[in-house]
Write a protein that holds these residues in place. Structure first.
Motif, PDB file in Angstrom:
ATOM      1  N   GLN A  24       0.811  -1.223   0.000  1.00  0.00           N
ATOM      2  CA  GLN A  24       0.000   0.000   0.000  1.00  0.00           C
ATOM      3  C   GLN A  24       0.845   1.274   0.000  1.00  0.00           C
ATOM      4  N   THR A  25       2.139   1.146   0.170  1.00  0.00           N
ATOM      5  CA  THR A  25       3.022   2.314   0.238  1.00  0.00           C
ATOM      6  C   THR A  25       3.530   2.656  -1.149  1.00  0.00           C
ATOM      7  N   ARG A  26       3.218   3.856  -1.620  1.00  0.00           N
ATOM      8  CA  ARG A  26       3.655   4.311  -2.939  1.00  0.00           C
ATOM      9  C   ARG A  26       4.918   5.162  -2.875  1.00  0.00           C
ATOM     10  N   ILE A  27       5.113   5.814  -1.745  1.00  0.00           N
ATOM     11  CA  ILE A  27       6.238   6.732  -1.588  1.00  0.00           C
ATOM     12  C   ILE A  27       6.685   6.713  -0.131  1.00  0.00           C
ATOM     13  N   VAL A  28       7.973   6.839   0.074  1.00  0.00           N
ATOM     14  CA  VAL A  28       8.536   7.043   1.404  1.00  0.00           C
ATOM     15  C   VAL A  28       9.328   8.335   1.333  1.00  0.00           C
ATOM     16  N   ILE A  29       9.048   9.227   2.251  1.00  0.00           N
ATOM     17  CA  ILE A  29       9.761  10.505   2.310  1.00  0.00           C
ATOM     18  C   ILE A  29      10.549  10.533   3.613  1.00  0.00           C
ATOM     19  N   ASP A  30      11.849  10.629   3.482  1.00  0.00           N
ATOM     20  CA  ASP A  30      12.749  10.707   4.620  1.00  0.00           C
ATOM     21  C   ASP A  30      13.042  12.184   4.849  1.00  0.00           C
ATOM     22  N   GLU A  31      12.432  12.740   5.864  1.00  0.00           N
ATOM     23  CA  GLU A  31      12.535  14.178   6.129  1.00  0.00           C
ATOM     24  C   GLU A  31      13.889  14.600   6.680  1.00  0.00           C
ATOM     25  N   ASP A  32      14.722  13.614   7.062  1.00  0.00           N
ATOM     26  CA  ASP A  32      16.061  13.978   7.539  1.00  0.00           C
ATOM     27  C   ASP A  32      16.813  14.564   6.360  1.00  0.00           C
ATOM     28  N   ALA A  33      16.731  15.849   6.243  1.00  0.00           N
ATOM     29  CA  ALA A  33      17.169  16.572   5.049  1.00  0.00           C
ATOM     30  C   ALA A  33      18.654  16.417   4.775  1.00  0.00           C
ATOM     31  N   PRO A 123      12.734  24.277  -5.708  1.00  0.00           N
ATOM     32  CA  PRO A 123      11.491  23.628  -5.310  1.00  0.00           C
ATOM     33  C   PRO A 123      11.567  22.110  -5.460  1.00  0.00           C
ATOM     34  N   GLY A 124      11.020  21.403  -4.491  1.00  0.00           N
ATOM     35  CA  GLY A 124      11.021  19.939  -4.504  1.00  0.00           C
ATOM     36  C   GLY A 124      10.004  19.367  -5.478  1.00  0.00           C
ATOM     37  N   THR A 125      10.051  18.056  -5.630  1.00  0.00           N
ATOM     38  CA  THR A 125       9.178  17.329  -6.542  1.00  0.00           C
ATOM     39  C   THR A 125       7.742  17.331  -6.022  1.00  0.00           C
ATOM     40  N   ASP A 126       6.780  17.465  -6.950  1.00  0.00           N
ATOM     41  CA  ASP A 126       5.351  17.397  -6.633  1.00  0.00           C
ATOM     42  C   ASP A 126       4.877  15.953  -6.801  1.00  0.00           C
ATOM     43  N   TYR A 127       3.907  15.519  -5.980  1.00  0.00           N
ATOM     44  CA  TYR A 127       3.395  14.153  -6.078  1.00  0.00           C
ATOM     45  C   TYR A 127       1.958  14.083  -5.595  1.00  0.00           C
ATOM     46  N   THR A 128       1.301  12.971  -5.935  1.00  0.00           N
ATOM     47  CA  THR A 128      -0.024  12.671  -5.420  1.00  0.00           C
ATOM     48  C   THR A 128      -0.049  11.211  -4.988  1.00  0.00           C
ATOM     49  N   LEU A 129      -0.866  10.903  -4.022  1.00  0.00           N
ATOM     50  CA  LEU A 129      -0.950   9.528  -3.532  1.00  0.00           C
ATOM     51  C   LEU A 129      -2.001   8.705  -4.277  1.00  0.00           C
ATOM     52  N   GLY A 130      -2.745   9.343  -5.166  1.00  0.00           N
ATOM     53  CA  GLY A 130      -3.780   8.632  -5.905  1.00  0.00           C
ATOM     54  C   GLY A 130      -3.362   8.328  -7.326  1.00  0.00           C
ATOM     55  N   ASP A 131      -4.353   7.952  -8.129  1.00  0.00           N
ATOM     56  CA  ASP A 131      -4.125   7.588  -9.521  1.00  0.00           C
ATOM     57  C   ASP A 131      -4.581   8.668 -10.494  1.00  0.00           C
ATOM     58  N   ASP A 132      -5.126   9.763  -9.987  1.00  0.00           N
ATOM     59  CA  ASP A 132      -5.645  10.828 -10.842  1.00  0.00           C
ATOM     60  C   ASP A 132      -4.576  11.903 -11.030  1.00  0.00           C
ATOM     61  N   PRO A 133      -4.058  12.062 -12.263  1.00  0.00           N
ATOM     62  CA  PRO A 133      -3.017  13.073 -12.471  1.00  0.00           C
ATOM     63  C   PRO A 133      -3.509  14.505 -12.268  1.00  0.00           C
ATOM     64  N   ASP A 134      -4.832  14.708 -12.211  1.00  0.00           N
ATOM     65  CA  ASP A 134      -5.381  16.045 -11.988  1.00  0.00           C
ATOM     66  C   ASP A 134      -5.683  16.318 -10.521  1.00  0.00           C
ATOM     67  N   ALA A 135      -5.352  15.375  -9.645  1.00  0.00           N
ATOM     68  CA  ALA A 135      -5.594  15.556  -8.204  1.00  0.00           C
ATOM     69  C   ALA A 135      -4.665  16.640  -7.668  1.00  0.00           C
ATOM     70  N   PRO A 136      -5.040  17.263  -6.565  1.00  0.00           N
ATOM     71  CA  PRO A 136      -4.142  18.246  -5.945  1.00  0.00           C
ATOM     72  C   PRO A 136      -2.788  17.595  -5.631  1.00  0.00           C
TER      73      PRO A 136
END
Length: 188
Positions: A24-33, A123-136
Motif C-alpha cells: 500500500q506504500t507508494r512513496i517514502v519521504i525521509d525528512e532527515d534533510a 522547489p522539490g518534486t510534486d506528487y499525489t498519492l492517488g491515480d488521478d493526475p489532476d488531483a491536488p
C-alpha cells in the motif's frame, strides 16, 4: 514505562526506507534533510542547466562524475550506498542535474521499480498519492529524500505519480539527484 528507542538515526532511516516494501506504500519521504552548504551549491546552480550521469558501485561513482564539492560527493555516496542496500543491488545509476526549465512537467509514474529523488536546491518534486493526475499535488521539501515506487516494483504494488515543479521563466534553478537500480534504466 515508555519503551526506549535504541535505534541510531541511520538505523531509523533504514527502517523508514524499508516501508516502501509494503504493497500500500507508494512513496517514502525521509525528512532527515540532506542540507548542503549554500556555498557548495551556488556554483553548480550558476552553471545550470547540466546533467551528469554515472553508473557503478556506490563507492566508485564519484570517479565517473566531474569534480564536486566534498559535501555533495559524500551525500551522493551515502544515498547510493543506502539505496543499493535497500534494493539488494551491487550497482546503481546516478543523475545529478542542474535544472532551469520544466523537466518532466506532466504528472506521471515511472516505468521502473524504485527511484530515489532528492532536490538539493530549489522547489522539490510534486506528487499525489492517488491515480488521478489532476488531483491536488503535494510538494516534497528541499533536501528530503523521496523513494518513488514505479510501475515495475512488483505485483500488487502501485506506482507513485509525480512531476517536476514548473519553473521555466521563473528564474528559479533546481539541483536534483536521482538514483535508480541498474536493470531498469539504460544510460540513454
Amino acid at each position: 514505562m515508555a519503551a526506549l528507542n535504541l535505534l541510531t538515526p541511520r538505523a531509523q532511516a533504514h527502517q523508514r526506507w524499508d516501508a516502501i516494501r509494503h504493497p500500500q506504500t507508494r512513496i517514502v519521504i525521509d525528512e532527515d534533510a540532506v542540507l548542503l552548504p549554500r556555498g557548495d551549491i551556488e556554483p553548480l546552480l550558476g552553471i545550470a542547466p547540466f546533467g551528469h550521469r554515472a553508473a557503478g558501485r556506490p563507492a566508485d561513482l564519484l570517479a565517473a562524475l566531474p569534480p564536486l564539492p566534498q559535501s555533495l560527493g559524500a551525500a551522493i555516496t551515502d544515498l547510493a550506498t543506502r539505496f543499493a542496500a535497500l534494493m539488494g543491488c551491487d550497482t546503481v545509476r546516478v543523475r545529478l542535474e542542474g535544472v532551469t526549465g520544466n523537466a518532466c512537467r506532466k504528472v506521471h509514474a515511472d516505468y521502473t521499480d524504485l527511484r530515489l529523488i532528492c532536490t538539493l536546491a530549489g522547489p522539490g518534486t510534486d506528487y499525489t498519492l492517488g491515480d488521478d493526475p489532476d488531483a491536488p499535488l503535494l510538494r516534497i521539501a528541499t533536501g528530503a529524500v523521496a523513494l518513488f515506487k514505479g510501475h515495475q516494483f512488483g505485483a500488487g504494488h502501485r506506482a507513485c505519480m509525480h512531476r517536476s515543479p514548473p519553473i521555466e521563466d521563473s528564474g528559479e534553478r533546481r539541483l536534483v539527484l536521482v538514483i535508480d537500480t541498474p536493470a531498469r534504466h539504460p544510460m540513454s
